[in-house]
Design a protein around this motif. Structure first.
Motif, PDB file in Angstrom:
ATOM      1  N   VAL A   1     -69.581  13.387 -11.391  1.00 47.54           N
ATOM      2  CA  VAL A   1     -68.679  14.535 -11.233  1.00 47.54           C
ATOM      3  C   VAL A   1     -69.336  15.607 -10.370  1.00 47.54           C
ATOM      4  CG1 VAL A   1     -67.578  16.462 -12.436  1.00 47.54           C
ATOM      5  CG2 VAL A   1     -67.398  14.144 -13.361  1.00 47.54           C
ATOM      6  N   ILE A   2     -70.606  15.903 -10.647  1.00 47.35           N
ATOM      7  CA  ILE A   2     -71.325  16.909  -9.859  1.00 47.35           C
ATOM      8  C   ILE A   2     -71.451  16.464  -8.404  1.00 47.35           C
ATOM      9  CG2 ILE A   2     -73.594  17.988  -9.522  1.00 47.35           C
ATOM     10  CD1 ILE A   2     -73.846  18.133 -12.560  1.00 47.35           C
ATOM     11  N   ALA A   3     -71.704  15.169  -8.196  1.00 48.66           N
ATOM     12  CA  ALA A   3     -71.820  14.651  -6.830  1.00 48.66           C
ATOM     13  C   ALA A   3     -70.500  14.762  -6.076  1.00 48.66           C
ATOM     14  CB  ALA A   3     -72.285  13.199  -6.862  1.00 48.66           C
ATOM     15  N   ILE A   4     -69.381  14.458  -6.756  1.00 53.29           N
ATOM     16  CA  ILE A   4     -68.058  14.554  -6.121  1.00 53.29           C
ATOM     17  C   ILE A   4     -67.733  16.001  -5.758  1.00 53.29           C
ATOM     18  CG2 ILE A   4     -65.577  14.304  -6.513  1.00 53.29           C
ATOM     19  CD1 ILE A   4     -66.206  11.827  -8.201  1.00 53.29           C
ATOM     20  N   LEU A   5     -67.973  16.912  -6.708  1.00 50.73           N
ATOM     21  CA  LEU A   5     -67.711  18.333  -6.445  1.00 50.73           C
ATOM     22  C   LEU A   5     -68.593  18.851  -5.314  1.00 50.73           C
ATOM     23  CD1 LEU A   5     -67.358  19.690 -10.091  1.00 50.73           C
ATOM     24  CD2 LEU A   5     -65.532  19.302  -8.430  1.00 50.73           C
ATOM     25  N   THR A   6     -69.837  18.385  -5.287  1.00 53.20           N
ATOM     26  CA  THR A   6     -70.746  18.784  -4.202  1.00 53.20           C
ATOM     27  C   THR A   6     -70.226  18.291  -2.862  1.00 53.20           C
ATOM     28  OG1 THR A   6     -72.649  18.708  -5.704  1.00 53.20           O
ATOM     29  CG2 THR A   6     -73.116  18.655  -3.342  1.00 53.20           C
ATOM     30  N   ALA A   7     -69.703  17.066  -2.843  1.00 53.09           N
ATOM     31  CA  ALA A   7     -69.147  16.513  -1.607  1.00 53.09           C
ATOM     32  C   ALA A   7     -67.984  17.368  -1.099  1.00 53.09           C
ATOM     33  CB  ALA A   7     -68.673  15.077  -1.847  1.00 53.09           C
ATOM     34  N   VAL A   8     -67.117  17.791  -2.004  1.00 48.82           N
ATOM     35  CA  VAL A   8     -65.977  18.631  -1.608  1.00 48.82           C
ATOM     36  C   VAL A   8     -66.457  19.990  -1.117  1.00 48.82           C
ATOM     37  CG1 VAL A   8     -63.838  19.699  -2.386  1.00 48.82           C
ATOM     38  CG2 VAL A   8     -64.461  17.427  -3.234  1.00 48.82           C
ATOM     39  N   VAL A   9     -67.444  20.575  -1.820  1.00 47.21           N
ATOM     40  CA  VAL A   9     -68.008  21.870  -1.398  1.00 47.21           C
ATOM     41  C   VAL A   9     -68.593  21.760   0.006  1.00 47.21           C
ATOM     42  CG1 VAL A   9     -69.903  23.494  -1.800  1.00 47.21           C
ATOM     43  CG2 VAL A   9     -68.459  22.778  -3.698  1.00 47.21           C
ATOM     44  N   VAL A  10     -69.316  20.681   0.258  1.00 44.12           N
ATOM     45  CA  VAL A  10     -69.938  20.485   1.566  1.00 44.12           C
ATOM     46  C   VAL A  10     -68.888  20.393   2.667  1.00 44.12           C
ATOM     47  CG1 VAL A  10     -71.209  18.810   2.982  1.00 44.12           C
ATOM     48  CG2 VAL A  10     -72.086  19.465   0.734  1.00 44.12           C
ATOM     49  N   VAL A  11     -67.832  19.620   2.423  1.00 44.87           N
ATOM     50  CA  VAL A  11     -66.788  19.456   3.443  1.00 44.87           C
ATOM     51  C   VAL A  11     -66.094  20.784   3.724  1.00 44.87           C
ATOM     52  CG1 VAL A  11     -64.601  18.346   4.004  1.00 44.87           C
ATOM     53  CG2 VAL A  11     -66.414  17.026   2.918  1.00 44.87           C
ATOM     54  N   LEU A  12     -65.725  21.514   2.671  1.00 47.99           N
ATOM     55  CA  LEU A  12     -65.070  22.807   2.866  1.00 47.99           C
ATOM     56  C   LEU A  12     -66.020  23.812   3.506  1.00 47.99           C
ATOM     57  CD1 LEU A  12     -63.092  23.202  -0.496  1.00 47.99           C
ATOM     58  CD2 LEU A  12     -62.201  22.531   1.733  1.00 47.99           C
ATOM     59  N   GLY A  13     -67.286  23.760   3.111  1.00 46.46           N
ATOM     60  CA  GLY A  13     -68.249  24.726   3.618  1.00 46.46           C
ATOM     61  C   GLY A  13     -68.696  24.466   5.036  1.00 46.46           C
ATOM     62  N   MET A  14     -68.494  23.255   5.538  1.00 48.72           N
ATOM     63  CA  MET A  14     -68.920  22.952   6.903  1.00 48.72           C
ATOM     64  C   MET A  14     -68.174  23.787   7.934  1.00 48.72           C
ATOM     65  SD  MET A  14     -69.482  18.831   6.937  1.00 48.72           S
ATOM     66  CE  MET A  14     -69.468  18.814   8.730  1.00 48.72           C
ATOM     67  N   ARG A  15     -66.910  24.097   7.688  1.00 50.73           N
ATOM     68  CA  ARG A  15     -66.161  24.960   8.605  1.00 50.73           C
ATOM     69  C   ARG A  15     -66.778  26.354   8.625  1.00 50.73           C
ATOM     70  NH1 ARG A  15     -60.611  23.414   8.827  1.00 50.73           N
ATOM     71  NH2 ARG A  15     -60.175  25.378   9.901  1.00 50.73           N
ATOM     72  N   MET A  16     -67.384  26.735   7.521  1.00 53.12           N
ATOM     73  CA  MET A  16     -67.933  28.076   7.350  1.00 53.12           C
ATOM     74  C   MET A  16     -69.379  28.179   7.839  1.00 53.12           C
ATOM     75  SD  MET A  16     -68.490  29.777   3.625  1.00 53.12           S
ATOM     76  CE  MET A  16     -69.906  30.800   3.247  1.00 53.12           C
ATOM     77  N   MET A  17     -70.209  27.189   7.477  1.00 55.50           N
ATOM     78  CA  MET A  17     -71.646  27.261   7.751  1.00 55.50           C
ATOM     79  C   MET A  17     -72.124  26.232   8.763  1.00 55.50           C
ATOM     80  SD  MET A  17     -72.681  29.737   5.776  1.00 55.50           S
ATOM     81  CE  MET A  17     -74.458  29.526   5.738  1.00 55.50           C
ATOM     82  N   GLY A  18     -71.335  25.208   9.001  1.00 58.01           N
ATOM     83  CA  GLY A  18     -71.756  24.173   9.921  1.00 58.01           C
ATOM     84  C   GLY A  18     -72.598  23.102   9.245  1.00 58.01           C
ATOM     85  N   THR A  19     -72.786  22.001   9.958  1.00 54.84           N
ATOM     86  CA  THR A  19     -73.539  20.868   9.430  1.00 54.84           C
ATOM     87  C   THR A  19     -74.985  21.237   9.110  1.00 54.84           C
ATOM     88  OG1 THR A  19     -72.183  19.329  10.702  1.00 54.84           O
ATOM     89  CG2 THR A  19     -74.308  18.521   9.941  1.00 54.84           C
ATOM     90  N   LEU A  20     -75.602  22.052   9.936  1.00 56.42           N
ATOM     91  CA  LEU A  20     -77.028  22.323   9.812  1.00 56.42           C
ATOM     92  C   LEU A  20     -77.365  23.393   8.776  1.00 56.42           C
ATOM     93  CD1 LEU A  20     -78.077  22.239  13.579  1.00 56.42           C
ATOM     94  CD2 LEU A  20     -78.096  20.391  11.906  1.00 56.42           C
ATOM     95  N   LEU A  21     -76.376  24.198   8.358  1.00 58.65           N
ATOM     96  CA  LEU A  21     -76.684  25.331   7.487  1.00 58.65           C
ATOM     97  C   LEU A  21     -76.044  25.249   6.102  1.00 58.65           C
ATOM     98  CD1 LEU A  21     -76.326  28.305  10.043  1.00 58.65           C
ATOM     99  CD2 LEU A  21     -78.398  27.082   9.365  1.00 58.65           C
ATOM    100  N   ILE A  22     -75.122  24.320   5.892  1.00 56.97           N
ATOM    101  CA  ILE A  22     -74.383  24.290   4.636  1.00 56.97           C
ATOM    102  C   ILE A  22     -75.291  24.060   3.430  1.00 56.97           C
ATOM    103  CG2 ILE A  22     -73.839  21.845   4.956  1.00 56.97           C
ATOM    104  CD1 ILE A  22     -71.761  24.502   3.081  1.00 56.97           C
ATOM    105  N   SER A  23     -76.355  23.275   3.598  1.00 52.98           N
ATOM    106  CA  SER A  23     -77.241  23.008   2.463  1.00 52.98           C
ATOM    107  C   SER A  23     -77.942  24.267   1.973  1.00 52.98           C
ATOM    108  CB  SER A  23     -78.280  21.942   2.831  1.00 52.98           C
ATOM    109  OG  SER A  23     -79.065  22.352   3.925  1.00 52.98           O
TER     110      SER A  23
END
Length: 277
Positions: free
Chosen positions: A184-206
């Motif tokens: 569940v945590i991994a799935i939610l993290t995946a969704v957060v990463v996808v949504l956050g990529m528009r905001m922070m980009g591939t290199l900064l989202i982590s």
């Protein structure tokens, strides 16, 4: 001075800025809450790996002229990658850091090749570093739904998440399905990463996953306090970074990350001096 405040008020009155503030703050909050468990379980690099997989998926969507439904394509792919990376972390026969590095670098390279071969009209910089002002109404709605789910999980299942985070073997012994919670945590993290990529980009989202957790662990004395501080730090840094970016004419994502770095350094120095006394 009044002209300055008027210009700030005017900037934050625009609808696209308000969308960015709502979606960005909620994505930051979700990333920080999930990040506590990920960092404590040494899964923090999963966020970086998933962001690179997301870049590859977005590149495919852009090449196929499916940018309008890019998130619909990207989210299932990144969730599938989360399952794979989670399985790798559970398998002691495989070096998880090396496997994550292989998957992430191959995805990043493949994504750039696809973009390179399909024209120069694709702004790679936005994919790499993000642009928070491009967040759409869909991103806002999705971030609200995601935030509600994450908060409900932490409120209703707090004790089980605590047990799974600190002692997975003990959790299994007392009947807690640790694998389900990790998934569940991994799935939610995946969704957060996808949504956050528009905001922070591939290199900064982590950074949204790692920094709040590291800072809060230096300040909190219990898991509950670390979770609360992590969430608070994420919101403070987001809004402070956004305002700083506007005032200094800086890219918002980069300003937020640099602010995180300054706070982490400051907290580390102060805590070391206090400990040394």
């Amino acid at each position: 001075m009044s002209d300055f405040f008027n210009s700030v008020a005017l900037f934050f009155s625009y609808s696209f800025v308000q969308r960015a503030m709502i979606a960005g703050s909620l994505i930051s909050l979700c990333a920080a809450l999930l990040g506590v468990s990920l960092v404590l379980k040494r899964y923090s690099m999963i966020g970086d790996g998933l962001s690179h997989v997301g870049f590859g998926a977005l590149a495919v969507a852009a090449a196929l002229n499916l940018t309008d439904i890019a998130l619909v394509i990207t989210i299932p792919i990144v969730i599938a990658a989360a399952f794979i990376l989670l399985h790798i972390n559970r398998n002691s026969h495989i070096n998880s850091d090396a496997a994550i590095a292989v998957i992430s670098t191959v995805s990043l390279a493949a994504g750039y090749i696809i973009m390179y071969k399909n024209g120069t009209n694709i702004d790679v910089g936005n994919y790499m570093f993000g642009n928070i002002l491009t967040l759409s109404s869909f991103d806002t709605v999705a971030s609200i739904i995601l935030c509600v789910i994450v908060i409900l999980i932490f409120v209703l299942l707090y004790h089980r998440i605590f047990a799974v985070t600190f002692d997975e073997a003990f959790s299994k012994a007392i009947g807690i399905k640790a694998g389900v919670y990790n998934t569940v945590i991994a799935i939610l993290t995946a969704v957060v990463v996808v949504l956050g990529m528009r905001m922070m980009g591939t290199l900064l989202i982590s950074a949204l996953i790692i920094f709040p957790s590291l800072i809060s662990m230096k300040l909190g004395k219990s898991f509950f306090s670390v979770v609360l501080i992590s969430g608070g730090i994420s919101l403070v840094c987001f809004f402070a970074g956004l305002i700083t970016a506007f005032c200094a004419e800086l890219p918002p994502g980069s300003a937020i990350v640099v602010l995180y770095g300054i706070i982490l350094l400051g907290v580390s120095v102060i805590k070391r001096k206090i400990t040394a006394r």
